[in-house]
Design a protein around this motif. Structure first.
Motif, short mmCIF file in Angstrom:
data_model
loop_
_atom_site.label_atom_id
_atom_site.label_comp_id
_atom_site.label_asym_id
_atom_site.label_seq_id
_atom_site.Cartn_x
_atom_site.Cartn_y
_atom_site.Cartn_z
N UNK A 259 0.87 -1.17 0.11
CA UNK A 259 0.03 -0.08 -0.07
C UNK A 259 0.95 1.32 -0.09
N UNK A 260 2.06 1.23 0.71
CA UNK A 260 2.84 2.49 0.86
C UNK A 260 3.57 2.74 -0.56
N UNK A 261 4.08 1.70 -1.17
CA UNK A 261 4.86 1.67 -2.40
C UNK A 261 4.03 1.73 -3.51
N UNK A 262 2.69 1.52 -3.56
CA UNK A 262 1.89 1.17 -4.85
C UNK A 262 1.74 2.47 -5.85
N UNK A 263 2.22 3.58 -5.29
CA UNK A 263 2.00 4.77 -6.42
C UNK A 263 3.27 5.16 -6.88
N UNK A 264 4.44 4.54 -6.39
CA UNK A 264 5.63 4.85 -7.00
C UNK A 264 6.42 6.10 -6.41
N UNK A 267 9.09 5.06 -1.00
CA UNK A 267 9.99 3.69 -0.66
C UNK A 267 9.97 3.71 0.75
N UNK A 268 9.88 2.40 1.26
CA UNK A 268 10.07 2.19 2.61
C UNK A 268 11.60 1.64 2.83
N UNK A 269 12.27 2.52 3.73
CA UNK A 269 13.24 2.38 4.07
C UNK A 269 13.62 1.61 5.48
N UNK A 270 12.73 1.81 6.30
CA UNK A 270 12.61 1.01 7.56
C UNK A 270 10.99 0.53 7.99
N UNK A 271 10.92 -0.65 8.38
CA UNK A 271 9.51 -1.14 8.86
C UNK A 271 9.49 -2.01 9.89
N UNK A 286 9.35 4.24 8.02
CA UNK A 286 10.12 5.11 7.53
C UNK A 286 9.94 5.27 5.86
N UNK A 287 9.83 6.18 5.47
CA UNK A 287 9.72 6.22 3.86
C UNK A 287 10.33 7.42 3.25
N UNK A 288 10.93 7.23 2.00
CA UNK A 288 11.66 8.32 1.51
C UNK A 288 10.85 8.57 0.24
N UNK A 289 11.06 9.87 -0.44
CA UNK A 289 10.08 10.01 -1.51
C UNK A 289 9.42 11.35 -1.46
N UNK A 290 8.32 11.63 -2.29
CA UNK A 290 7.87 12.68 -2.55
C UNK A 290 6.55 12.82 -1.61
N UNK A 291 6.07 11.55 -1.32
CA UNK A 291 4.88 11.39 -0.62
C UNK A 291 5.26 11.69 1.00
N UNK A 292 4.23 12.47 1.63
CA UNK A 292 4.41 12.96 2.85
C UNK A 292 3.44 12.21 3.87
N UNK A 293 3.82 12.51 5.22
CA UNK A 293 3.38 11.42 6.23
C UNK A 293 1.89 11.09 6.27
N UNK A 294 1.22 12.42 5.91
CA UNK A 294 -0.12 12.24 5.95
C UNK A 294 -0.73 11.40 4.59
N UNK A 295 -0.15 11.41 3.64
CA UNK A 295 -0.37 10.75 2.36
C UNK A 295 -0.25 9.02 2.71
N UNK A 296 0.78 8.97 3.42
CA UNK A 296 1.16 7.51 3.91
C UNK A 296 0.04 6.88 4.74
N UNK A 297 -0.28 7.74 5.85
CA UNK A 297 -1.52 7.39 6.69
C UNK A 297 -2.82 7.03 5.99
N UNK A 298 -3.09 7.92 5.08
CA UNK A 298 -4.19 7.71 4.48
C UNK A 298 -4.36 6.46 3.54
#
Length: 314
Positions: A259-264, A267-271, A286-298
């Motif tokens: 779900x986190x990496x579905x949109x490209x 990228x998860x760096x630590x889980x 823990x993620x890196x990329x353009x998506x912010x924390x609120x987007x990941x929570x959604x």
């Protein structure tokens, strides 16, 4: 790293870590009733087994003794978990107290199974007289109690809602209260069914000895009973040890990652994903990329098993 402040949140943003399950108190009451019922029958079976010389009946009685002890520990765990549910010393609440109690019960159960197995082998090699009539009556009583206990516990591990109600706080946490099955009570329910099976084996052994003269069948069924207890003990040890050591559920980890990496755009760096209560899991992502924390929570909102979520966006 973009995360919330480390200072203590105001009262309006404070949250608890109550992950006991929605039927915690009801299941505690059911467990206490079964403890009382099982203890009374256990005493009757052990006394009768000694009086009538039946190893199968003794095996069933000691099996019920371990069951009563395990349920007694479970009842105490329910009470402890409820009493300390809001104790700040427990960082993620007391939802795993039942798993700790189950692990301890499984260790004791394995030791009792070993004792029953050794005694049964000795009686198989050196047969002793058995009073089949009286022993059979007590074994039937034990079976009735086991079935009654199964009915009582069966209502407590039935279906319950799987949806979780969530809210978010300023620190990037997602919180909720899941309503899953109580796995601790479900284990007790399956163990009662194992008790019923052991009672059936004892009855079969006593009837075989009485009508067919198969005196060897009584200690043989004692060995079978010990094997059943050992199998249940190993299963409980394996499952509870994994929970106590914060083992991850591979299916849940893959779902979170997908779900986190579905949109490209992330990228998860630590889980880290671990269980904090019956059917309730916590996660640090823990993620890196353009998506912010609120987007990941959604994106993770549909994962109802996650009741405590921390997102770190770099």
């Amino acid at each position: 790293m973009r995360t919330g402040p480390l200072s203590t949140p105001p009262d309006s943003l404070a949250h608890d870590h109550l992950f006991l399950g929605n039927r915690h108190d009801e299941n505690a009451r059911r467990t206490l009733w079964v403890v009382a019922l099982t203890t009374a029958t256990m005493i009757a079976e052990i006394v009768a087994g000694l009086a009538f010389g039946s190893m199968a009946l003794l095996a069933d009685g000691f099996h019920m003794a371990t069951h009563a002890g395990a349920l007694g520990i479970a009842a105490a765990a329910y009470a402890y978990a409820r009493r300390h549910a809001h104790d700040p010393r427990f960082s993620f609440g007391t939802g795993k107290v039942g798993d700790l109690a189950g692990f301890a019960s499984a260790v004791v159960l394995a030791l009792v199974a070993l004792g029953i197995g050794v005694e049964s082998v000795q009686r198989l090699l050196d047969p002793r007289p058995v009073s089949f009539e009286g022993a059979t009556l007590v074994a039937v009583l034990g079976l009735v109690v086991n079935l009654a206990s199964a009915l009582l516990l069966g209502g407590g591990h039935g279906h319950s809602g799987a949806d979780a109600h969530r809210h978010h706080d300023a620190q990037g946490h997602q919180h909720g209260h899941a309503h899953p099955h109580d796995n601790n009570l479900r284990s007790a329910y399956l163990h009662v069914l194992a008790d019923a099976l052991t009672s059936v084996l004892a009855i079969a052994a006593l009837l075989g000895g009485r009508f067919l003269g198969w005196v060897w069948l009584d200690p043989a069924m004692g060995i079978v009973g010990a094997a059943v207890i050992t199998a249940w003990s190993w299963s409980l040890l394996r499952d509870t040890a994994g929970i106590l050591l914060d083992a991850s559920d591979p299916r849940l980890v893959e779902e979170v990652r997908g779900r986190v990496e579905s949109e490209g755009d992330a990228r998860i760096t630590d889980l880290h994903v671990w269980r904090v209560g019956p059917g309730a899991h916590a996660a640090i992502v823990s993620v890196t990329g353009a998506a912010d924390a609120e987007t990941i929570r959604r994106r993770l909102a549909p994962v109802h098993e996650l009741v405590h979520l921390t997102v770190e966006a770099r």
